[in-house]
Design a protein around this motif. Structure first.
Motif, PDB file in Angstrom:
ATOM      1  N   ASP A 132       0.406  -1.433  -0.151  1.00 13.78           N
ATOM      2  CA  ASP A 132       0.169   0.081  -0.301  1.00 13.78           C
ATOM      3  C   ASP A 132       0.669   1.250   0.011  1.00 13.78           C
ATOM      4  O   ASP A 132       0.797   2.402  -0.056  1.00 13.78           O
ATOM      5  N   GLU A 133       1.934   1.073   0.047  1.00 13.79           N
ATOM      6  CA  GLU A 133       2.335   2.772   0.923  1.00 13.79           C
ATOM      7  C   GLU A 133       3.557   2.699  -0.733  1.00 13.79           C
ATOM      8  O   GLU A 133       3.619   4.389  -0.609  1.00 13.79           O
TER       9      GLU A 133
ATOM     10  N   ASP B 182       1.301   4.525  -2.932  1.00  8.91           N
ATOM     11  CA  ASP B 182       1.117   5.667  -2.669  1.00  8.91           C
ATOM     12  C   ASP B 182       2.204   6.575  -3.328  1.00  8.91           C
ATOM     13  O   ASP B 182       2.228   7.661  -3.912  1.00  8.91           O
TER      14      ASP B 182
ATOM     15  N   GLU C 290       2.037   9.822  -5.557  1.00  5.77           N
ATOM     16  CA  GLU C 290       2.173  11.264  -5.288  1.00  5.77           C
ATOM     17  C   GLU C 290       3.459  11.580  -6.662  1.00  5.77           C
ATOM     18  O   GLU C 290       3.525  12.681  -7.182  1.00  5.77           O
TER      19      GLU C 290
ATOM     20  N   ARG D  37      -7.372   2.474  -3.475  1.00  7.66           N
ATOM     21  CA  ARG D  37      -6.658   3.598  -2.434  1.00  7.66           C
ATOM     22  C   ARG D  37      -5.667   4.661  -3.632  1.00  7.66           C
ATOM     23  O   ARG D  37      -5.835   5.834  -2.694  1.00  7.66           O
TER      24      ARG D  37
ATOM     25  N   ARG E 180      -5.907   8.889  -2.810  1.00  7.56           N
ATOM     26  CA  ARG E 180      -4.544   9.476  -3.055  1.00  7.56           C
ATOM     27  C   ARG E 180      -4.481  10.955  -3.999  1.00  7.56           C
ATOM     28  O   ARG E 180      -3.873  11.592  -3.457  1.00  7.56           O
ATOM     29  N   THR E 181      -5.256  10.374  -4.442  1.00  9.35           N
ATOM     30  CA  THR E 181      -5.004  11.536  -6.267  1.00  9.35           C
ATOM     31  C   THR E 181      -6.365  12.383  -5.745  1.00  9.35           C
ATOM     32  O   THR E 181      -6.229  13.264  -6.619  1.00  9.35           O
TER      33      THR E 181
END
Length: 364
Positions: A229-230, A233, A237, A289, A293-294
């Motif tokens: 998951d990280e 992310d 980004e 997810r 994030r976006t």
């Protein structure tokens, strides 16, 4: 009718041979004057309510065929005839390559899934670019995405140059470009998903595309469902930082959890990427997810385990601007898109939204 044909003929054939046979029939039908229009009228009736805009492109609907089916851009018109709203060709590599040894494609019918270790078998970016350049462009020309990957014999240190070579050749003929760093079947490829490698790669491809065309070619990156998951992310980004146009989520998985097929048969098949229904849950998780994030700043294309109009609608309302399928096409046959479009139209009308774009992310 197709399910009878599948069970009596295709299921008993080697999957790759069955693919070539079915694809030959599709291309043959599309080549007959008048027949393509007739088939499209039957299998792909236009529902204007489904028209949508994404990546700056006007599309007849939100559902496209994922990369892998037409690796060399030899049957785009036939696939559009069956109702796909856009077709992503490839994966295309800088140099032609035969792919991995046979057999390399396997069905898990109990799971409505496929395992493949094709290895980016394709005719190479120069030949595919020439074929795309020779295509006539009319108002009915399908939207074509071009998915590019690394040539197997190219060392990881030289991967950027290999992707740039394909970009220089193909960008002018693509409605959008996809950088594939997530197939499990090319050694070392998934290492390029690490942000330290991915950033320079995407920046170089973006620059090459801009130099190859006087206009902006949308650029997306395709990621694996197996990323932590990280790391998802971090890719999100990075995509925002580099002003990419979108992310395709997800590619096939190396996981084998929760399958109905006997474990000994799955083990005997060996290595390869798993696609189809078993990918549904994880692909949806990754989409949600990415959407979080976006926040709608990137075009998200969801693929993996989408079989029905209900699946497609769930992805759209979870944040997907576009959706893609492939494995379900093998099991459902040529009437699949007709059923999906009919179901999506029903969902749209029942929701009260006027357009697909209005529905995107409403349940995110």
């Amino acid at each position: 009718m197709y399910k009878i044909l599948f069970n009596l003929v295709f299921r008993k054939m080697d999957p790759e041979k069955a693919h070539h046979l079915g694809f030959f029939w599709i291309r043959l039908a599309a080549s007959v004057p008048g027949l393509r229009q007739l088939v499209k009228l039957v299998l792909a009736p236009q529902d204007r309510a489904l028209r949508t805009t994404a990546l700056g492109l006007d599309l007849p609907g939100p559902f496209g065929l994922g990369a892998g089916f037409d690796k060399n851009a030899v049957g785009v018109d036939g696939l559009s005839m069956l109702g796909f709203d856009f077709v992503e060709i490839g994966t295309v590599t800088g140099e032609p390559q035969p792919g991995n040894p046979l057999p390399r494609l396997f069905r898990l019918v109990e799971d409505r899934a496929l395992i493949n270790r094709m290895g980016f078998n394709n005719q190479g970016s120069a030949r595919v670019a020439a074929r795309l350049a020779a295509r006539p462009h009319t108002s009915s020309t399908p939207v074509i995405g071009v998915n590019i990957g690394k040539t197997k014999v190219v060392e990881e240190a030289d991967a950027i140059a290999d992707y740039v070579k394909s970009t220089q050749r193909l960008a002018a003929h693509a409605d959008y470009l996809v950088v594939n760093v997530s197939s499990p079947n090319t050694p070392g490829l998934r290492n390029l998903q690490a942000v330290s490698h991915l950033g320079p790669l995407l920046a170089a491809v973006r620059e090459a595309a801009d130099q190859a065309t006087p206009y902006h070619v949308p650029l997306l990156v395709k990621i694996a469902p197996d990323l932590a998951d990280e790391d998802i992310d971090a890719v999100a980004e990075l995509a925002l930082e580099l002003h990419l146009d979108g992310i395709i989520a997800t590619n096939t998985t190396i996981g084998r959890g929760g399958l109905l097929a006997p474990a000994d048969r799955v083990e005997a098949i060996g290595m390869g990427g798993l696609s189809g229904a078993p990918l549904k849950e994880r692909s949806l998780e990754v989409l949600k997810r990415l959407r979080k994030r976006t926040e709608g700043r990137l075009t998200l294309v969801s693929v993996g385990g989408i079989e029905t109009a209900d699946d497609a609608w769930e992805r759209i309302t979870a944040g997907a601007d576009l959706v893609q399928g492939y494995s379900a096409f093998i099991y459902e046959g040529p009437f699949w898109m007709r059923k999906v479009h009919k179901g999506l139209g029903a969902h749209l009308r029942a929701s009260g939204f006027r357009t697909i774009a209005e529905a995107v992310g409403t349940k995110a």
